[in-house]
Design an enzyme around this catalytic site. Structure first.
Site, mmCIF file in Angstrom:
data_model
loop_
_atom_site.group_PDB
_atom_site.id
_atom_site.type_symbol
_atom_site.label_atom_id
_atom_site.label_comp_id
_atom_site.label_asym_id
_atom_site.label_seq_id
_atom_site.Cartn_x
_atom_site.Cartn_y
_atom_site.Cartn_z
ATOM 1 N N THR A 203 12.688 34.435 -1.718
ATOM 2 C CA THR A 203 12.757 35.280 -0.523
ATOM 3 C C THR A 203 13.792 34.754 0.464
ATOM 4 O O THR A 203 14.403 35.521 1.203
ATOM 5 C CB THR A 203 11.365 35.347 0.135
ATOM 6 N N THR B 47 8.718 30.938 -2.611
ATOM 7 C CA THR B 47 7.478 30.251 -2.224
ATOM 8 C C THR B 47 6.396 30.331 -3.302
ATOM 9 O O THR B 47 5.513 29.485 -3.348
ATOM 10 C CB THR B 47 6.891 30.847 -0.918
ATOM 11 N N ASP B 48 6.473 31.374 -4.160
ATOM 12 C CA ASP B 48 5.334 31.649 -5.047
ATOM 13 C C ASP B 48 5.011 30.517 -6.015
ATOM 14 O O ASP B 48 3.837 30.231 -6.264
ATOM 15 C CB ASP B 48 5.579 32.946 -5.829
#
Ligand code: ASP
Length: 325
Positions: A13, A92-93
């Site tokens: 992101t 981030t995942d």
């Protein structure tokens, strides 16, 4: 030779774009290059920052092939004497899985700092540029070492960092111990010691693990799955996985490692068939406590899944610690 920080881009992101500055969720990850991200933050006076694109993906899709490339490039740059640290832009995942992988394989004496953002680069209040600036500050901090994650002004250790929120900018947490420190106006205020280079399970085996990871084709990595013990659990899923050839199982167990009675026979049969079964807690914080806690006691389910996969890849360390609870 001037001090150098290398920033490796992998997507996420932080490199994402949306069609409206007000849109924080309807974006496409991994659109901007790492060179673009670097151009958005003030230059480092007194040193050099090199940018290199290693991958360009949404980290929900992270896998063995991208990990291999990343491990290779981090190891390469770490070995250069003028390089004082490596920063990695990431989604981030799965950031915590990549952090664990790098810590386990490289146990780095120089800092490797993962940085991410919860909002795309086009957002009205994008968090990426500040996070990147903070990550660069941590990477140049004297004495910094180990794999770290920097987001929302906090610095987390690879062994402890967890994504705990799907939306807010301060989405990461270090659990019981709290963060290693905070970055304030470009300065790290540290609350705890730097991680031991051997932070995490089994430190001494890092070179063997790295060799196995880099020489085993991505499609040949052992298949390890996570199953969850929950109300009304059934053993059929475990049986199906074993029949399909799964090579390791991690049970995200209830509370302090308990497993539903309906699941136990299937797990015991898996162990009898030679499939190692590890237990960890499905609780967001804490560790399994007690003499039977097992090898994944302090790990999250996804960290345990990766750790078991690594040990199956480099079987010098036993992966047969069968523990069906
Ligand atoms: N799906 C994105 C990723 O992990 C989420 C993010 O980066 O915040 O790449």
């Amino acid at each position: 030779m001037p001090s150098t920080i290398v920033i490796l881009g992998t997507g996420g992101t932080i490199a994402g774009t949306a069609s409206s500055a007000q849109d924080n969720v309807g974006y496409t990850a991994a659109q901007r290059t790492v060179a673009d991200l670097l151009a958005a933050v003030p230059a480092w006076v007194g040193g050099v920052v090199e940018a290199e694109q290693v991958a360009q993906l949404d980290s929900k899709d992270m896998g063995a092939a991208a990990w291999q490339r990343l491990v290779q490039r981090v190891a390469h740059h770490q070995a250069r004497p003028e390089v004082t640290g490596v920063v990695i832009t990431h989604g981030t995942d799965t950031l915590e899985e990549t952090a664990w992988l790098l810590q386990r394989l490289l146990a780095p004496a120089k800092p490797v700092v993962l940085v991410a953002a919860m909002r795309p680069a086009t957002a009205l209040a994008a968090d990426g540029p500040q996070n990147l600036l903070d990550a660069l500050a941590v990477a140049r901090t004297a004495g910094a070492r180990g794999v770290l994650a920097v987001l929302a002004g906090q610095v987390h250790l690879a062994s402890e960092v967890r994504k705990v929120h799907p939306y807010r900018p301060d989405a990461f947490d270090s659990g019981d111990g709290g963060p290693l420190g905070v970055v304030e106006e470009g300065v790290l205020r540290r609350f705890r010691n730097w991680p031991d280079p051997a932070d995490g399970a089994g430190a001494g085996d890092a070179p063997a693990l790295a060799a196995a990871v880099l020489t085993t084709a991505a499609e040949s990595w052992p298949w390890v799955e996570i199953i969850t013990s929950h109300a009304a659990a059934r053993g059929d899923g475990v049986q199906a996985l074993v029949a399909a050839g799964v090579q390791g199982l991690v049970v995200a167990a209830t509370g302090n490692g308990t497993v539903h009675q309906a699941l136990k026979p299937a797990l015991e049969a898996a162990v009898a068939a030679g499939v190692p079964v590890w237990r960890c807690s499905r609780c967001a914080q804490g560790v399994l406590v007690g003499p039977d806690a097992g090898p994944a006691a302090a790990m999250s389910p996804w960290q345990a899944r990766l750790e078991l996969q690594l040990r199956l890849l480099a079987p010098a360390r036993s992966a047969t610690a069968a523990d069906a609870g």
